[in-house]
Design an enzyme around this catalytic site. Structure first.
Site, mmCIF file in Angstrom:
data_model
loop_
_atom_site.group_PDB
_atom_site.id
_atom_site.type_symbol
_atom_site.label_atom_id
_atom_site.label_comp_id
_atom_site.label_asym_id
_atom_site.label_seq_id
_atom_site.Cartn_x
_atom_site.Cartn_y
_atom_site.Cartn_z
ATOM 1 N N TYR A 18 25.859 -11.023 -13.733
ATOM 2 C CA TYR A 18 27.034 -11.555 -14.477
ATOM 3 C C TYR A 18 26.554 -12.403 -15.617
ATOM 4 O O TYR A 18 27.516 -12.779 -16.401
ATOM 5 C CB TYR A 18 27.812 -12.456 -13.518
ATOM 6 C CG TYR A 18 28.758 -11.494 -12.560
ATOM 7 C CD1 TYR A 18 28.262 -10.666 -11.771
ATOM 8 C CD2 TYR A 18 30.099 -11.864 -12.362
ATOM 9 C CE1 TYR A 18 28.851 -9.804 -10.657
ATOM 10 C CE2 TYR A 18 30.709 -11.254 -11.266
ATOM 11 C CZ TYR A 18 30.128 -10.235 -10.483
ATOM 12 O OH TYR A 18 30.876 -9.556 -9.613
ATOM 13 N N ASP A 49 34.155 -12.317 -0.134
ATOM 14 C CA ASP A 49 33.128 -13.006 0.258
ATOM 15 C C ASP A 49 31.801 -12.433 0.997
ATOM 16 O O ASP A 49 31.015 -12.594 1.458
ATOM 17 C CB ASP A 49 33.696 -14.035 1.401
ATOM 18 C CG ASP A 49 34.244 -13.455 2.464
ATOM 19 O OD1 ASP A 49 34.536 -12.450 2.490
ATOM 20 O OD2 ASP A 49 34.844 -14.178 3.361
ATOM 21 N N HIS A 61 35.306 -13.388 -6.402
ATOM 22 C CA HIS A 61 34.892 -12.340 -5.641
ATOM 23 C C HIS A 61 34.894 -12.432 -4.232
ATOM 24 O O HIS A 61 35.501 -13.461 -3.828
ATOM 25 C CB HIS A 61 33.011 -12.628 -5.825
ATOM 26 C CG HIS A 61 32.425 -11.147 -5.809
ATOM 27 N ND1 HIS A 61 32.287 -10.526 -4.361
ATOM 28 C CD2 HIS A 61 31.916 -10.151 -6.432
ATOM 29 C CE1 HIS A 61 31.710 -9.215 -4.750
ATOM 30 N NE2 HIS A 61 31.351 -9.245 -6.166
ATOM 31 N N ASP A 116 3.740 30.759 -0.921
ATOM 32 C CA ASP A 116 4.916 30.435 -2.111
ATOM 33 C C ASP A 116 4.611 31.669 -3.198
ATOM 34 O O ASP A 116 4.138 31.437 -4.231
ATOM 35 C CB ASP A 116 4.473 29.096 -2.806
ATOM 36 C CG ASP A 116 5.515 28.796 -3.813
ATOM 37 O OD1 ASP A 116 6.264 29.292 -3.771
ATOM 38 O OD2 ASP A 116 4.836 27.810 -4.599
HETATM 39 C C1 SPV Z 1 7.414 24.023 -6.154
HETATM 40 O O1 SPV Z 1 7.688 23.085 -5.814
HETATM 41 O O2 SPV Z 1 7.654 25.031 -5.716
HETATM 42 C C2 SPV Z 1 7.028 23.812 -7.785
HETATM 43 C C3 SPV Z 1 6.085 22.946 -8.245
HETATM 44 O O3 SPV Z 1 7.199 24.967 -8.299
HETATM 45 S S1 SPV Z 1 4.440 23.093 -8.158
HETATM 46 O O4 SPV Z 1 4.064 23.562 -6.759
HETATM 47 O O5 SPV Z 1 3.857 21.981 -8.751
HETATM 48 O O6 SPV Z 1 4.232 24.519 -8.640
HETATM 49 MG MG MG Z 2 7.602 26.628 -7.029
#
Ligand code: SPV
Ligand code: MG
Length: 671
Positions: free
Chosen positions: A313, A329, A327, A443
């Protein structure tokens, strides 16, 4: 509760002002009379009925009351013997109106600051206004206190006495006891004493406690000198400034109650916390600053609205120098404790005061807050919040999530830091790496879109924060447009697609594995198709430049980023797998020479020594912690599994495990 105001008397000690009307009609400040002030505060505190005893110039008084047009029911009772009797007889005359409720009793010439009455009404017992700091008056009322109770009231008591004023709040049963005694006096023709004489006879049957108003204004207008002094004090009180900070996006009865109390102290200036402050300490505001300002701007209790740009503030208090900061409490404990201490310290430097009213965290308010949270998870609300957060904060962070439980961790993780700051994640990253890993798959875009959407669904169901979706390569252009539409409809805020084609592998492998970068033309066509498929401006498509990962060089990265922006993309992600952030900063610094606005995203998995503040200083807008929840949970799970195998039981693993109670708390049951 009813009020009783005694206005029968002549006011002989101030004759010059009472020739044409009773004393209570003397003006104190700009059309405000003693009586209009009393009535105004009574109404403000929820009193709907008043009994006014009249006598001297009764007709004038009644006419005047009606002319005020106030929403209160009047009962006028005339004490026709007003010039021969004291107010004990006026009360007796009015007795039939006074038996069915708690009573606030005041003399018609009493001028008081409203917070006194406010506090007295809230006390659960009968009480009288006294001052322990005022000198004992020679001639006026004093109250004798014994063991916390008032046992005698009168002008003649000096021992164990404090200065007292004729302002009372009586619970019905206490009042009836006094009223009975008053009736007995009057029926025995004792009508020339103070009504308090009757009280003194039965004080042992009534618990009347003192309410200490100390130095606040509470005084009768007896003489011209009194009037002068009171008028000056009323003027000073009118000019008092009260400051309140407000972070709320809805106004409920609790706020109105506290605003009303604040308005009784002076002109209320409300400091509306800016969006970014609210988001950093509470939750994302449902409506932006301008709308929150408008909510308060139109309340009659609010004199002025200003912006409070910090949780502290300090700046506003030093500029406005309010007499009071008001305010609830509840901030005595918890995250705002430090802010409160600072407020007290600053107020002390110039004699300002902090006034705290009990905070009403009732069931209803908890439900309202829950409803607000529910709203935050509605797709239309959730989607746009990422863009707004970036605009508001400049740089936001996101944490990886891959199911409901990691979503809840992202949602609920909070760190309370110095100065009342709360650090929490702004958004969630649905990583392809972690979504695949959670399913035990590589992945490589093997987990199909339907399954990825199912993960989003699970996360959305239990969270409110915005979602960034890792869209891998985005797939075929013909498929990508459907992905964009679906994600947008679901309430996802951003998709990031990487400029690779064919069999995609995780970027952290870099050039160690075979990966192909898309052509600029083809990737731009994908961006253009995606942008065309979007239905809202809230949804963002971000192009992820893989040139540094695939060792194609800085100039390739910059050329591509430039082309993608020209194709209409909403942001650029630049990725690197170097431990040092140098190439990231070189890219960003060069990019920002010509493009100051396109949001830039980074994923500092390898260059993890850099803080968000440093990223922000380079003009980076989104920092994604892309896999840390997955990577930290796996070793913990492996270790626990090994311990059980080693010991043929779970005891040794127990201390590594979260107590069941905590799990239950993490996952609330929605009703
Ligand atoms: C993921 O998290 O799937 C990504 C980022 O694509 S990396 O793993 O750094 O490619
Ligand atoms: Mg990825």
């Amino acid at each position: 509760m009813k009020a009783l105001i005694l206005n029968s008397g002549i006011g002989s000690r101030i004759e010059r002002f009472t020739q044409f009307h009773p004393k209570c009609m003397i003006e104190l400040y700009k059309d405000e009379t003693i009586l209009s002030r009393q009535l105004k505060w009574l109404i403000d505190m929820g009193i709907g009925e008043v009994v006014i005893t009249t006598g001297f110039l009764a007709e004038n008084l009644i006419k005047y009351c009606h002319s005020l047009g106030l929403p209160i029911k009047y009962n006028f009772v005339c004490n026709s013997k007003y010039n021969k009797t004291n107010y004990i007889y006026s009360i007796y005359c009015a007795r039939e109106y006074l038996k069915d409720d708690d009573i606030i009793l005041m003399h018609g010439d009493l001028v008081f600051e409203p917070q006194i009455l406010d506090a007295m009404i809230e006390l659960p017992y009968s009480c009288m206004a006294v001052s322990t700091t005022e000198e004992l008056p020679e001639k006026d009322f004093k109250a004798v206190i014994n063991k916390g109770n008032i046992v005698k009231i009168g002008t003649e008591f000096f021992e164990h006495a404090v200065s007292a004023q004729p302002l009372y709040k009586f619970l019905q049963k206490d009042w009836l006891a006094w009223l009975d005694k008053i009736s007995e006096y009057c029926e025995n023709s004792i009508t020339n004493c103070y009504a308090e004489a009757a009280f003194n006879d039965i004080s042992n049957c009534i618990k009347l406690k003192p309410y200490d108003f100390m130095n606040a204004l509470c005084k009768e207008v007896d003489t011209e000198d009194d009037l002068l002094e009171i008028c000056q004090k009323v003027k000073i009180a009118k000019e008092r400034v009260v400051y309140m900070g407000f972070a709320t996006d809805i106004i409920h009865s609790g706020h109105i109650a506290i605003l009303k109390k604040a308005a009784r102290l002076g002109k209320v200036i409300v400091g509306i916390l800016s969006d970014n402050v609210v988001a950093s300490y509470k939750r994302f505001p449902l409506i932006p600053y301008e709308e929150r300002k408008a909510l308060l701007d139109n309340l009659k209790e609010v004199y002025q609205v200003v912006e409070q740009k910090e949780l502290s503030y300090r700046e506003n208090i030093l500029e406005i120098r309010p007499d009071y900061v008001v305010h609830g409490d509840e901030w005595k404990e918890g995250t705002l404790k430090g802010i409160r201490a600072e407020v007290i310290e600053i107020l002390q430097t110039y004699g300002g005061k902090l006034i705290e009213f009990p905070y009403t965290e009732n069931e209803k308010l908890i439900k309202i807050e829950q409803r607000m949270l529910d709203e935050l998870s509605i797709p239309d609300f959730r989607r746009g919040r990422l863009k707004r957060a970036i605009e508001m904060k400049g740089c936001i962070n996101a944490i990886e999530v891959h199911n409901g439980i990691t979503g809840l961790i992202a949602e609920k993780s909070k760190i309370e830091a110095e100065g009342g700051k709360i650090y929490q994640f702004d958004a969630m990253w649905v990583s392809s790496l972690c979504d695949s890993t959670a399913k035990g798959k590589p992945d490589i875009e093997l987990v199909d879109t339907t399954s990825r959407f199912r993960t989003i669904d699970d996360i959305m169901e239990v969270t409110t924060k915005p979602i960034i979706f890792d869209g891998d390569t985005g797939g075929l252009i013909e498929h990508f447009v459907y992905t964009v539409k679906s994600l947008e409809r679901m309430g996802v805020s951003m998709i990031i697609i990487e400029d690779k084609i064919g069999l995609k592998k995780n970027s952290l492998f870099g050039a160690e594995v075979e990966q192909t970068q898309d052509s600029i033309e083809h990737f731009c066509a994908k961006i253009e198709a995606g942008e065309k498929a979007k239905r809202t401006n809230d949804f963002m498509i971000v192009a992820r430049v893989e040139s540094l990962i695939l060792e194609k060089g800085m100039s390739d990265a910059l050329t591509r980023a430039d082309a993608y922006v020209k194709a209409g993309v909403d942001g650029i992600m630049i990725h690197s797998r170097k431990k040092e952030p140098d190439e990231i900063f070189e890219f960003v610094d060069t990019f920002r020479l010509t493009d100051k606005v396109t949001p830039i995203v980074v994923v500092p998995t390898t260059f993890n020594t850099v803080t968000e503040e440093v990223f922000q200083s380079h003009g980076i807008n989104v920092v994604i912690y892309a896999n840390q929840l997955t990577r930290s949970s796996f070793p913990a799970m492996q270790h626990t599994a090994n311990l059980i195998l080693q010991n043929h039981r779970a005891k040794e693993a127990d201390e590594l495990c979260m107590p069941i109670k905590d799990i239950i708390n993490l996952i609330p049951i929605n009703e």
